[in-house]
Scaffold this motif. Sequence first.
Motif, PDB file in Angstrom:
ATOM      1  N   LEU A   1     -67.184 130.296   0.595  1.00  0.00           N
ATOM      2  CA  LEU A   1     -66.351 129.457   1.452  1.00  0.00           C
ATOM      3  C   LEU A   1     -67.149 128.227   1.863  1.00  0.00           C
ATOM      4  O   LEU A   1     -68.280 128.347   2.331  1.00  0.00           O
ATOM      5  CB  LEU A   1     -65.918 130.236   2.698  1.00  0.00           C
ATOM      6  N   ARG A   2     -66.522 127.060   1.669  1.00  0.00           N
ATOM      7  CA  ARG A   2     -67.199 125.818   2.034  1.00  0.00           C
ATOM      8  C   ARG A   2     -66.197 124.838   2.598  1.00  0.00           C
ATOM      9  O   ARG A   2     -64.991 124.918   2.342  1.00  0.00           O
ATOM     10  CB  ARG A   2     -67.876 125.201   0.817  1.00  0.00           C
ATOM     11  N   ILE A   3     -66.746 123.876   3.335  1.00  0.00           N
ATOM     12  CA  ILE A   3     -66.002 122.674   3.701  1.00  0.00           C
ATOM     13  C   ILE A   3     -66.677 121.540   2.948  1.00  0.00           C
ATOM     14  O   ILE A   3     -67.892 121.361   3.046  1.00  0.00           O
ATOM     15  CB  ILE A   3     -66.042 122.398   5.217  1.00  0.00           C
ATOM     16  N   ARG A   4     -65.894 120.801   2.177  1.00  0.00           N
ATOM     17  CA  ARG A   4     -66.436 119.648   1.452  1.00  0.00           C
ATOM     18  C   ARG A   4     -65.997 118.373   2.156  1.00  0.00           C
ATOM     19  O   ARG A   4     -64.821 118.174   2.436  1.00  0.00           O
ATOM     20  CB  ARG A   4     -65.978 119.628  -0.001  1.00  0.00           C
ATOM     21  N   GLU A   5     -66.997 117.534   2.416  1.00  0.00           N
ATOM     22  CA  GLU A   5     -66.784 116.222   3.023  1.00  0.00           C
ATOM     23  C   GLU A   5     -66.981 115.190   1.914  1.00  0.00           C
ATOM     24  O   GLU A   5     -68.059 115.089   1.330  1.00  0.00           O
ATOM     25  CB  GLU A   5     -67.817 116.032   4.129  1.00  0.00           C
ATOM     26  N   LYS A   6     -65.903 114.445   1.618  1.00  0.00           N
ATOM     27  CA  LYS A   6     -65.959 113.496   0.507  1.00  0.00           C
ATOM     28  C   LYS A   6     -65.047 112.316   0.814  1.00  0.00           C
ATOM     29  O   LYS A   6     -63.854 112.497   1.057  1.00  0.00           O
ATOM     30  CB  LYS A   6     -65.504 114.210  -0.778  1.00  0.00           C
TER      31      LYS A   6
ATOM     32  N   LYS B   1     -62.748 112.461   3.814  1.00  0.00           N
ATOM     33  CA  LYS B   1     -61.761 113.547   3.876  1.00  0.00           C
ATOM     34  C   LYS B   1     -62.496 114.883   3.851  1.00  0.00           C
ATOM     35  O   LYS B   1     -63.621 114.984   3.363  1.00  0.00           O
ATOM     36  CB  LYS B   1     -60.776 113.445   2.712  1.00  0.00           C
ATOM     37  N   PHE B   2     -61.826 115.910   4.395  1.00  0.00           N
ATOM     38  CA  PHE B   2     -62.456 117.221   4.559  1.00  0.00           C
ATOM     39  C   PHE B   2     -61.537 118.308   4.006  1.00  0.00           C
ATOM     40  O   PHE B   2     -60.354 118.362   4.358  1.00  0.00           O
ATOM     41  CB  PHE B   2     -62.731 117.478   6.039  1.00  0.00           C
ATOM     42  N   TYR B   3     -62.113 119.170   3.153  1.00  0.00           N
ATOM     43  CA  TYR B   3     -61.347 120.235   2.527  1.00  0.00           C
ATOM     44  C   TYR B   3     -62.071 121.561   2.689  1.00  0.00           C
ATOM     45  O   TYR B   3     -63.262 121.667   2.379  1.00  0.00           O
ATOM     46  CB  TYR B   3     -61.146 119.958   1.034  1.00  0.00           C
ATOM     47  N   LEU B   4     -61.347 122.563   3.158  1.00  0.00           N
ATOM     48  CA  LEU B   4     -61.843 123.931   3.226  1.00  0.00           C
ATOM     49  C   LEU B   4     -61.450 124.597   1.919  1.00  0.00           C
ATOM     50  O   LEU B   4     -60.275 124.560   1.533  1.00  0.00           O
ATOM     51  CB  LEU B   4     -61.189 124.648   4.418  1.00  0.00           C
ATOM     52  N   THR B   5     -62.411 125.197   1.224  1.00  0.00           N
ATOM     53  CA  THR B   5     -62.138 125.817  -0.073  1.00  0.00           C
ATOM     54  C   THR B   5     -62.756 127.204  -0.129  1.00  0.00           C
ATOM     55  O   THR B   5     -63.950 127.371   0.140  1.00  0.00           O
ATOM     56  CB  THR B   5     -62.706 124.964  -1.231  1.00  0.00           C
ATOM     57  N   LEU B   6     -61.927 128.171  -0.493  1.00  0.00           N
ATOM     58  CA  LEU B   6     -62.383 129.527  -0.779  1.00  0.00           C
ATOM     59  C   LEU B   6     -62.371 129.691  -2.288  1.00  0.00           C
ATOM     60  O   LEU B   6     -61.349 129.431  -2.931  1.00  0.00           O
ATOM     61  CB  LEU B   6     -61.461 130.562  -0.125  1.00  0.00           C
ATOM     62  N   LYS B   7     -63.514 130.093  -2.859  1.00  0.00           N
ATOM     63  CA  LYS B   7     -63.617 130.324  -4.301  1.00  0.00           C
ATOM     64  C   LYS B   7     -63.729 131.823  -4.534  1.00  0.00           C
ATOM     65  O   LYS B   7     -64.565 132.489  -3.927  1.00  0.00           O
ATOM     66  CB  LYS B   7     -64.843 129.620  -4.882  1.00  0.00           C
ATOM     67  N   GLU B   8     -62.891 132.328  -5.449  1.00  0.00           N
ATOM     68  CA  GLU B   8     -62.897 133.741  -5.811  1.00  0.00           C
ATOM     69  C   GLU B   8     -62.910 133.882  -7.327  1.00  0.00           C
ATOM     70  O   GLU B   8     -62.351 133.030  -8.031  1.00  0.00           O
ATOM     71  CB  GLU B   8     -61.630 134.435  -5.310  1.00  0.00           C
TER      72      GLU B   8
ATOM     73  N   GLU C   1     -60.156 135.865 -13.733  1.00  0.00           N
ATOM     74  CA  GLU C   1     -60.170 135.886 -15.190  1.00  0.00           C
ATOM     75  C   GLU C   1     -61.398 135.158 -15.728  1.00  0.00           C
ATOM     76  O   GLU C   1     -62.509 135.541 -15.446  1.00  0.00           O
ATOM     77  CB  GLU C   1     -58.848 135.339 -15.740  1.00  0.00           C
ATOM     78  N   SER C   2     -61.214 134.063 -16.485  1.00  0.00           N
ATOM     79  CA  SER C   2     -62.374 133.370 -17.069  1.00  0.00           C
ATOM     80  C   SER C   2     -62.782 132.156 -16.257  1.00  0.00           C
ATOM     81  O   SER C   2     -63.428 131.251 -16.765  1.00  0.00           O
ATOM     82  CB  SER C   2     -62.072 132.962 -18.515  1.00  0.00           C
ATOM     83  N   GLY C   3     -62.406 132.130 -14.980  1.00  0.00           N
ATOM     84  CA  GLY C   3     -62.753 130.986 -14.141  1.00  0.00           C
ATOM     85  C   GLY C   3     -62.833 131.389 -12.684  1.00  0.00           C
ATOM     86  O   GLY C   3     -63.187 132.517 -12.358  1.00  0.00           O
ATOM     87  N   LEU C   4     -62.499 130.444 -11.824  1.00  0.00           N
ATOM     88  CA  LEU C   4     -62.498 130.674 -10.380  1.00  0.00           C
ATOM     89  C   LEU C   4     -61.141 130.284  -9.814  1.00  0.00           C
ATOM     90  O   LEU C   4     -60.570 129.265 -10.204  1.00  0.00           O
ATOM     91  CB  LEU C   4     -63.574 129.814  -9.698  1.00  0.00           C
ATOM     92  N   LEU C   5     -60.654 131.090  -8.877  1.00  0.00           N
ATOM     93  CA  LEU C   5     -59.459 130.734  -8.127  1.00  0.00           C
ATOM     94  C   LEU C   5     -59.926 130.002  -6.885  1.00  0.00           C
ATOM     95  O   LEU C   5     -60.710 130.544  -6.099  1.00  0.00           O
ATOM     96  CB  LEU C   5     -58.670 131.989  -7.739  1.00  0.00           C
ATOM     97  N   GLU C   6     -59.483 128.767  -6.732  1.00  0.00           N
ATOM     98  CA  GLU C   6     -59.841 127.976  -5.560  1.00  0.00           C
ATOM     99  C   GLU C   6     -58.603 127.814  -4.686  1.00  0.00           C
ATOM    100  O   GLU C   6     -57.549 127.399  -5.167  1.00  0.00           O
ATOM    101  CB  GLU C   6     -60.352 126.594  -5.972  1.00  0.00           C
ATOM    102  N   THR C   7     -58.759 128.152  -3.410  1.00  0.00           N
ATOM    103  CA  THR C   7     -57.685 127.996  -2.432  1.00  0.00           C
ATOM    104  C   THR C   7     -58.139 126.957  -1.411  1.00  0.00           C
ATOM    105  O   THR C   7     -59.249 127.056  -0.883  1.00  0.00           O
ATOM    106  CB  THR C   7     -57.386 129.344  -1.739  1.00  0.00           C
ATOM    107  N   HIS C   8     -57.277 125.972  -1.152  1.00  0.00           N
ATOM    108  CA  HIS C   8     -57.662 124.819  -0.333  1.00  0.00           C
ATOM    109  C   HIS C   8     -56.795 124.658   0.914  1.00  0.00           C
ATOM    110  O   HIS C   8     -55.613 124.974   0.901  1.00  0.00           O
ATOM    111  CB  HIS C   8     -57.522 123.519  -1.143  1.00  0.00           C
ATOM    112  N   ASP C   9     -57.414 124.113   1.950  1.00  0.00           N
ATOM    113  CA  ASP C   9     -56.729 123.613   3.137  1.00  0.00           C
ATOM    114  C   ASP C   9     -57.416 122.319   3.546  1.00  0.00           C
ATOM    115  O   ASP C   9     -58.634 122.186   3.410  1.00  0.00           O
ATOM    116  CB  ASP C   9     -56.846 124.597   4.313  1.00  0.00           C
TER     117      ASP C   9
END
Length: 188
Positions: free
Chosen positions: A53-58, A61-68, A71-79
């Motif tokens: 779980l991270r908050i990216r500042e770019k 703008k600010f995005y909270l992202t959970l990476k799980e 399958e052959s990648g990552l599921l990213e959920t954002h707020d």
Amino acid sequence: MKQEIEIEFKNLLTTEEYNFLLNALPFPKEGKEQINHYFETESFDLKSCHSALRIREKEGKFYLTLKEPYESGLLETHDSLTKNEVSQWIAGAIIPKPNTLNRLKHLNINPTELQYFGSLTTIRRQYERNGFIFVLDKSMYNGCTDYELEIEAPSYSTGKTLFLNLLEQYKIKQKTTPNKIERFFNSK
């Protein structure tokens, strides 16, 4: 719900390899700064689920992202977050957001147990070609600096082929490359 599947291939680079690729490929001369703020529970429950779980500042703008894993990648959920909400998260006042809260519940992680562990700053250069995103990162965290090549691909098979061909073309040895959050926590 704001989600996406990320299929990426990464390789840590030496300073020399980084500088070589910076000139050999059409990366922009100027990179863009982004800051990742990392959160975890005291007992590392996210890590136990192979998640992060991270908050990216770019670019303001600010995005909270959970990476799980998925399958052959990552599921990213954002707020999205406001600057004030980010300050509250860092200060320990976790403000649950709907998309990530739903996935945290799925992982049996209580948001009130999340703690701020620190940040990692990246200077990122990237370009896109034929549906692939080529990324060159310089990351700084906990007194460390590292360099990384990343390719985001539309499918695992095409990404793997392109990635291995690129490494072979530029005579770069493939290395085991933990993701940024793993490198961050390993450096503490």
